[in-house]
Write a protein that holds these residues in place. Structure first.
Motif, mmCIF file in Angstrom:
data_model
loop_
_atom_site.group_PDB
_atom_site.id
_atom_site.type_symbol
_atom_site.label_atom_id
_atom_site.label_comp_id
_atom_site.label_asym_id
_atom_site.label_seq_id
_atom_site.Cartn_x
_atom_site.Cartn_y
_atom_site.Cartn_z
ATOM 1 N N GLY A 222 -11.283 0.388 -8.587
ATOM 2 C CA GLY A 222 -10.800 0.440 -9.958
ATOM 3 C C GLY A 222 -9.477 -0.285 -10.117
ATOM 4 N N SER A 223 -8.612 -0.189 -9.127
ATOM 5 C CA SER A 223 -7.311 -0.863 -9.183
ATOM 6 C C SER A 223 -7.472 -2.379 -9.149
ATOM 7 N N ILE A 224 -8.412 -2.854 -8.338
ATOM 8 C CA ILE A 224 -8.690 -4.296 -8.291
ATOM 9 C C ILE A 224 -9.208 -4.768 -9.649
ATOM 10 N N ALA A 225 -10.131 -3.996 -10.220
ATOM 11 C CA ALA A 225 -10.653 -4.327 -11.547
ATOM 12 C C ALA A 225 -9.537 -4.289 -12.590
ATOM 13 N N PHE A 226 -8.648 -3.305 -12.474
ATOM 14 C CA PHE A 226 -7.519 -3.156 -13.400
ATOM 15 C C PHE A 226 -6.663 -4.424 -13.418
ATOM 16 N N CYS A 227 -6.275 -4.904 -12.238
ATOM 17 C CA CYS A 227 -5.419 -6.090 -12.151
ATOM 18 C C CYS A 227 -6.129 -7.335 -12.691
ATOM 19 N N SER A 228 -7.393 -7.482 -12.343
ATOM 20 C CA SER A 228 -8.127 -8.666 -12.797
ATOM 21 C C SER A 228 -8.365 -8.639 -14.305
ATOM 22 N N MET A 229 -8.636 -7.454 -14.850
ATOM 23 C CA MET A 229 -8.924 -7.370 -16.274
ATOM 24 C C MET A 229 -7.657 -7.477 -17.119
ATOM 25 N N ILE A 230 -6.487 -7.209 -16.537
ATOM 26 C CA ILE A 230 -5.240 -7.547 -17.218
ATOM 27 C C ILE A 230 -5.181 -9.057 -17.427
ATOM 28 N N CYS A 231 -5.530 -9.792 -16.374
ATOM 29 C CA CYS A 231 -5.548 -11.258 -16.458
ATOM 30 C C CYS A 231 -6.567 -11.730 -17.490
ATOM 31 N N GLU A 232 -7.756 -11.158 -17.420
ATOM 32 C CA GLU A 232 -8.829 -11.575 -18.323
ATOM 33 C C GLU A 232 -8.470 -11.276 -19.774
#
Length: 392
Positions: A222-232
């Protein structure tokens, strides 16, 4: 994945299941992009200012967040097949309601419902994708998300034609619902019926403490998704503004960076499965985070048209595979059902998608827009660090 595979009807081959799930990914993307293509039309019709539109559009993520606990619960009761078929039809009906809205209050209510059904579709269709992937000896999740992105271009194209011919959103959305209904009717026969399997697997976790303990491994994903979706999320909302204010691109080319980002994000999803199969999940996530950070740094250090374009191309390629790969890993959880695991990971990830754009605006207000994009680069680096330390 053995339980998942054996639960699929013998008459449904892995190819037919993959095609059926792919069709529904495409339909979901078409539905969302059809709405996105007519936002400006609805804004003009209702006479909304940019600030008012921004406030109204916040109703969509509100609906998404409201749906997360419900979708995680209901999918264990009725299975992803029934949830997907019901939710995607409601999704299409909610799309039509957006075209019927006559005032701001009606539009807000319709957007909440649209967001609610959108997330139910997202969790259910990704659970089906996990079942399809379980029948293969290689990753295929990213290709499904590639079809969603491809549908985005298709929906935008249809929207452009509708606008050029002065067709109102209501009649435009009716056409989309007809296409969606045909796709659902064809694909519904070949989906994976997992109701019993999900219920039985979820029943294995009986105590609240045990459930919380089982959630811990999902926190990293979830944390990895969190960081990437901030970018997205930041790229979706701020890329055009970056090209306007920092790159100083001509008016006709201010959307070029966003287009470049979308092209490589869509294209990257069609090669991400091959890359993950050859180099593994950890390496895929490391490369993805590195591309995201590198692309942003190029655009920040060299804020000129062609270098910024090259940077945004790298960012699109970087974010393209993170969410599909993380969803795939969550869906393979051995401690809880795919639907519940996906709901947990998507909840954490989507918070990043929500907070990213406002944080970018806040940093830009305190410093500069280039400084705020440096923060996004840090999120790309965080993807590398988290995936390196994770046991994937």
């Amino acid at each position: 994945m053995t339980d998942t595979i054996t639960a699929i009807k013998p008459s449904v081959t892995r190819k037919t299941l993959r095609i059926a799930v792919g069709v529904l990914f495409f339909m979901a993307g078409l539905c969302f992009s059809s709405w996105a293509s007519r936002i400006a039309t609805i804004q003009q019709t209702m006479g909304l200012t940019d600030a008012a539109l921004g406030a109204v559009l916040f109703s969509l993520p509100v609906g998404l967040m409201l749906s997360l606990p419900f979708s995680g619960w209901i999918i264990t009761k009725i299975g992803s097949k029934k949830l997907l078929l019901g939710a995607i039809l409601v999704y299409g009906i909610c799309l039509i309601s957006l075209g019927l809205a006559q005032n701001t209050f009606q539009l807000i209510i319709c957007l909440v419902c649209f967001g609610f059904s959108s997330n139910a579709v997202n969790i259910a269709v990704n659970t089906q994708a996990v079942a399809a992937e379980g029948m293969y000896d290689k990753p295929i999740m990213a290709s499904f998300h590639g079809l969603w992105s491809l549908a985005g271009f298709t929906g935008a194209g249809i929207g452009t034609v509708m606008i050029a011919n002065r067709i109102d959103p209501f009649h435009h959305f009716i056409l989309v619902l007809v296409i969606l209904a045909i796709g659902v009717a064809i694909a519904s026969r070949y989906l994976h019926n997992d109701a019993g399997a999900l219920k039985n697997k979820e029943a294995a976790s009986v105590s609240l403490r045990e459930k919380l303990r089982l959630m811990v491994p999902l926190l990293t994903l979830g944390s990895i998704a969190f960081c990437s979706m901030i970018c997205e999320g930041a790229m979706f909302d701020w890329s055009v503004i970056y090209f306007k204010k920092v790159v100083a691109a001509p008016i006709a080319l201010q959307g070029a960076g966003f287009t470049a980002f979308m092209l490589t994000m869509a294209g990257g999803r069609f090669i991400a499965d091959w890359f993950a199969h050859r180099f593994g999940l950890k390496r895929t996530l490391q490369v993805s985070g590195s591309l995201t950070a590198s692309g942003l740094l190029v655009a920040i250090i060299f804020p000129y048209f062609y270098t910024a374009m090259a940077g945004f191309l790298l960012v699109g390629a970087g974010v393209s595979s993170v969410v599909p790969m993380v969803y795939s890993a969550a869906g393979r959880s051995k401690t809880m059902s795919a639907g519940v695991a996906l709901a947990a990971v998507s909840t954490i990830g989507f918070i990043g998608f929500l907070v990213g754009p406002p944080v970018i605006g806040f940093i830009a207000g305190l410093a500069t827009l280039r400084a705020s994009f440096a923060f996004i680069a840090v999120m790309g680096i965080s993807v590398v660090v988290l995936s390196t330390r994770a046991k994937l």
